[in-house]
Design a protein around this motif. Sequence first.
Motif, PDB file in Angstrom:
ATOM      1  N   VAL A 195       0.842  -1.194   0.000  1.00 12.86           N
ATOM      2  CA  VAL A 195       0.000   0.000   0.000  1.00 12.86           C
ATOM      3  C   VAL A 195       0.882   1.250   0.000  1.00 12.86           C
ATOM      4  O   VAL A 195       0.625   2.210  -0.728  1.00 12.86           O
ATOM      5  CB  VAL A 195      -0.958  -0.003   1.200  1.00 12.86           C
ATOM      6  N   VAL A 196       1.935   1.231   0.807  1.00 10.98           N
ATOM      7  CA  VAL A 196       2.872   2.356   0.854  1.00 10.98           C
ATOM      8  C   VAL A 196       3.508   2.550  -0.519  1.00 10.98           C
ATOM      9  O   VAL A 196       3.587   3.676  -1.034  1.00 10.98           O
ATOM     10  CB  VAL A 196       3.946   2.124   1.929  1.00 10.98           C
ATOM     11  N   LYS A 197       3.936   1.453  -1.118  1.00  8.19           N
ATOM     12  CA  LYS A 197       4.614   1.523  -2.421  1.00  8.19           C
ATOM     13  C   LYS A 197       3.691   2.040  -3.516  1.00  8.19           C
ATOM     14  O   LYS A 197       4.128   2.743  -4.443  1.00  8.19           O
ATOM     15  CB  LYS A 197       5.140   0.135  -2.793  1.00  8.19           C
ATOM     16  N   ALA A 198       2.407   1.739  -3.399  1.00  4.72           N
ATOM     17  CA  ALA A 198       1.449   2.135  -4.445  1.00  4.72           C
ATOM     18  C   ALA A 198       1.093   3.614  -4.387  1.00  4.72           C
ATOM     19  O   ALA A 198       0.515   4.142  -5.344  1.00  4.72           O
ATOM     20  CB  ALA A 198       0.185   1.296  -4.324  1.00  4.72           C
ATOM     21  N   HIS A 199       1.439   4.301  -3.289  1.00  5.16           N
ATOM     22  CA  HIS A 199       1.026   5.694  -3.120  1.00  5.16           C
ATOM     23  C   HIS A 199       2.194   6.587  -2.684  1.00  5.16           C
ATOM     24  O   HIS A 199       2.149   7.202  -1.615  1.00  5.16           O
ATOM     25  CB  HIS A 199      -0.115   5.780  -2.108  1.00  5.16           C
TER      26      HIS A 199
END
Length: 198
Positions: A162-166
């Motif tokens: 989730v962190v990587k996607a945003h």
Amino acid sequence: MISAIVLAAGESTRMGAENKLLLPFQGTTLLGATVTAVMQSRVGETIVVVGHEQERVRKVLAGLPVRIVFNPDYRDGMSTSIHAGVRACSPGTRGLMICLSDLPRVGSEELNRLIDRFEGAGRDAIVVPTFSGQRGNPVLFSVRFQPEVLAVRGPAGGCKSVVKAHPEAVIEVPLERDGVLQDIDTPEDYRRLLGANP
């Protein structure tokens, strides 16, 4: 309001026969030290997700103002505990602080710095602590990302995806101590912890 979700359901297999969360540390246990720091911060509620040896873990938490949630699927990985904790959050929460239960050197003042940055962001944010440029835990997510957090699957099951996607939402908060990187997984980790914190 910020909801803290403390993940205390795992089997801690790398520690051997011991349940690492119940190991002694500074007059309490690793779990007790972590939960105390969370409760002493400015979070609005503390939710502790239990699973493995839940009866023993509940005894450590007895009398504390926390909400305990049992995850019957804890053997299926961390993501199942994250889901159980997130679903137990109060409806009015604005932020989800996902806390590992084996970070006893992260203090309430450091958690408050993460909360300050989150509250001052003025937008949907993912707040990540760092030490010497390396990202650590806990991570504080705007509730906007709750559906994606609940969609995380797999045995590793953290929220790094989730962190990587945003990247546009990520706010890094540099801290002066390395406790945000020092989770306790093995007997060697525990011995180092006791050596640094007699």
